[in-house]
Design an enzyme around this catalytic site. Structure first.
Site, PDB file in Angstrom:
ATOM      1  CE  LYS A 101      -4.328   1.363   2.225  1.00 37.06           C
ATOM      2  NZ  LYS A 101      -5.235   1.103   3.355  1.00 37.06           N
TER       3      LYS A 101
ATOM      4  CD  GLU B 103     -19.145  -3.971   9.176  1.00 31.51           C
ATOM      5  OE1 GLU B 103     -18.359  -3.060   8.834  1.00 31.51           O
ATOM      6  OE2 GLU B 103     -19.278  -5.051   8.532  1.00 31.51           O
TER       7      GLU B 103
ATOM      8  NE  ARG C  41     -20.421  -4.618   5.803  1.00 32.15           N
ATOM      9  CZ  ARG C  41     -19.816  -4.963   4.676  1.00 32.15           C
ATOM     10  NH1 ARG C  41     -19.916  -4.184   3.618  1.00 32.15           N
ATOM     11  NH2 ARG C  41     -19.105  -6.052   4.587  1.00 32.15           N
TER      12      ARG C  41
END
Length: 642
Positions: free
Chosen positions: A289, A375, A403
């Site tokens: 990243k 979640e 979610r």
């Protein structure tokens, strides 16, 4: 690296088809220019930088090998899609990213045929890719055609159960499907759980990064000259931990891990897969990243989300803060309470920094749990913590709590478990647009029996609501607060628990009462000042609670005023609907009360500044003023305000 990089090769590319004539060496050069252009663009707009830089080579290779938009590339979440947008006919608008009337910061179907499936929440890409693959095989017809379906999913997104549900189904259906696991060792927060440990074991296996051994999980796919070497490599590691084992058990052929920044590895593997794959295949690609831009590589979050910045130094151009952010007020309040109560614990779903729990995690690591992008699990885990005698603060953005809604209903509400829901990013959030707006939590929580639902009008109120939640043990309780800075009000030394279901009067007036739920109170007060200049003095109240309602206060206001207006930063069906239900059941409308409810409109509002989004929603001070005047039947006074 300068603000306007020289990109002679990229300047010749307006769409992926233009890449087909480039040599592998030119594709490598193109990747370098694309990286420079991405950095330059995000320095102007701000946004998600690190994820896109990590997939520059992969983006170039995918578009060079496959035939988009006929072939569908589905970027999980979409944080990493900026380089993709530059290559797909949108370079001329790339410096409008995340701005009003500009490009979305995520993939968006209405924006381009090269974005076959919209995203912004994680772990949906494999399900979507499988849907495209099945539609293709069933003869589905769309303007761009249906070819290969390629899902690009990060290692962080693989912590969500939905990814495994999709892979399990794909393995069963045996459709030709390509999943690229973009393993950058770095989701927003450090990846958690068994998947992270499993992938980490592969990093030390340097021989696997050679092309021949990279293909150990799918030897038959390789061109003939590579097969024997790959077979030997596979035989050598029998009995060892083999990267492909988990995925092969789910029915996928496995290739990898390979170096995602080495075009000499990416291009041959992708071409081989395109030519020879028959069923589902997973390509495990290792990336970094922030790759190729020093300030992003050096940043703790690898440049995940940045403001506008100086390209040369990486220094971000953030406006000085005049007041604490709501998120920091929540964090500080919770840490203060946790010091006094060892039963308080905190749960987040891959967002410890975003939700402010990083401070709690440093101070009380044994009582803070990052469950990953999961979640549903996070909510049920919190429910059992409550059943076990703890005081869990389930801390999630409003948009992400959606979610876990089934678990909120079945595992928390029905069992009346005292889970404390701290709901960040309530209301309209700005540059992330409709996918991240906190529009629905008031409605979907306040309709649940036994739930307490609060909204903070300012940062001091938030401190009191954190204390209220900590002290409440009779069932589930939620409090919501927006992104950004508070109002700069005087802060109490410590929060004081509020009386459940009791609002507060802000100022006494006549004719019209305005009841605010949440941080629109500041706009209500601005509207009241403008109305005072016209001889109208509204009564203003802060509801504090959408459930239970302060019945006495609302009925008193309804009796004593000609009109009653509610204001909230949520969709239809929330606080105003509960007030209307109360007034209807009590027969108040029978006596002629004028009632209006200001809510978010029944549309999804595209990205802009929060002020701009609330202008679209018609919920700023001038709109509240206009609502009061129209409700009272007063003609517009003076020139119409902008």
């Amino acid at each position: 690296m300068t603000d306007t990089p020289k990109t002679p090769l990229l300047d010749r590319i307006s769409r992926p088809a233009d890449m087909k004539s480039l040599s592998d060496r030119e594709l490598t050069q193109l990747a370098g220019e694309l990286r420079a252009e991405t950095v330059s663009a995000v320095s102007v707009t701000g946004g998600h930088l690190g994820a896109g830089l990590g997939v520059v080579e992969l983006t170039v290779a995918l578009h060079a090998v496959f035939d988009t938009p006929r072939d569908k590339i589905i970027w999980d979440v979409g944080h990493q899609c900026y380089p993709h947008k530059i290559l797909t006919e949108r370079r001329d608008r790339i410096r409008t990213l995340r701005m009003e009337n500009g490009l979305s910061g995520f993939t968006k179907r209405s924006e381009s045929p090269y974005d076959p499936f919209g995203a912004a929440h994680s772990s949906t890409s494999i399900s979507a890719a499988l849907g495209f693959a099945v539609a293709r095989d069933l003869g589905g017809v769309i303007p761009e055609g249906l070819g290969d379906a390629i899902a690009v999913i990060g290692d962080g997104s693989m912590s969500a159960g939905m990814a495994y549900e999709a892979m399990n189904n794909a393995g069963h259906l045996k459709k030709r499907l390509i999943v690229i696991l973009n393993d950058n060792e770095m989701s927003i927060a450090p990846p958690v759980g068994a998947m992270s440990a499993y992938l980490s074991r592969l990093y030390a296996e340097e021989p696997f990064q050679e092309l021949k051994s990279a293909a150990k999980g799918a030897v038959s796919l390789l061109p003939y000259p590579f097969r024997e070497g790959a077979k030997r490599a596979k035989d050598m590691i029998k009995g060892m931990t083999v990267g492909g084992t988990l995925f092969e058990q789910l029915g996928f052929s496995y290739l990898g891990p390979i170096d995602g920044h080495d075009m000499d590895q990416l291009l041959p593997v992708l071409r081989t897969v395109k030519a020879r794959a028959t069923g589902p295949i997973l390509i495990h690609v290792l990336t970094k990243k922030g790759k190729g831009y020093g300030p992003a590589e050096a940043a703790r979050d690898k440049g995940h989300a940045t403001a506008k910045f100086n390209v040369v130094t990486g220094e971000q151009k953030k406006a000085p803060s005049n007041a604490p952010s709501y998120t920091n007020v929540y964090s500080d309040s919770l840490v203060q309470l946790a010091a006094e109560d060892d039963k308080i614990c905190a749960i987040t779903a891959a967002m410890p920094d975003g939700t402010g729990l990083n401070l709690f995690m440093e101070r009380y690591p044994s009582r803070c749990f990052d469950v990953g992008i999961a979640e549903q699990h996070g909510v049920t885990f919190s429910a059992a913590l409550a059943a076990g005698g703890m005081k869990p603060f389930c801390t999630m953005y409003s948009t992400f709590l959606q979610r876990g809604y089934d678990q909120v209903v079945h595992d928390v509400a029905i069992q009346r478990l005292p889970v404390r829901f701290a709901i960040d990013r309530a209301g309209l959030v700005g540059a992330d647009g409709a996918t991240h707006a906190g529009s629905f939590d008031i409605a979907f929580l306040a309709n649940l029996p036994g739930f307490v639902v609060m909204a903070a009008a300012d940062e001091a109120e938030l401190k009191h609501m954190v204390a209220t939640a900590a002290a409440y043990n009779d069932g589930p309780i939620a409090f919501r607060f927006p992104r950004g800075e508070g109002r700069g009000v005087d802060m109490p030394e410590r929060g004081t628990p509020l009386e459940i279901g009791k609002g507060r009067m802000i100022r006494e007036g006549n004719r019209v009462a305005i009841v605010s739920f949440g941080t629109r109170l500041e706009e209500v007060e601005k509207a009241a000042e403008a109305l005072a200049a016209k001889g109208i003095t509204p009564t203003i109240a802060d509801a504090r609670f959408a459930k239970p309602l302060d019945r006495d206060m609302i009925l008193m206001l309804a009796r004593d005023h000609e009109a009653l207006i509610t204001v909230e930063e949520g969709a239809i069906g929330g606080f105003g609907s509960h007030v209307a239900q109360l007034l209807a059941e009590e027969g108040i409308f029978d006596t002629g009360l004028k009632f209006r409810s200001m809510v978010l409109p029944d549309i999804f509002i595209d990205q802009a500044s929060p002020e701009g989004m609330y202008a679209v929603a018609a919920m700023n001070a001038e709109h509240i003023e206009a609502k009061v005047l129209s409700t009272l039947g007063i003609a517009k006074i003076g020139a119409q305000r902008a």
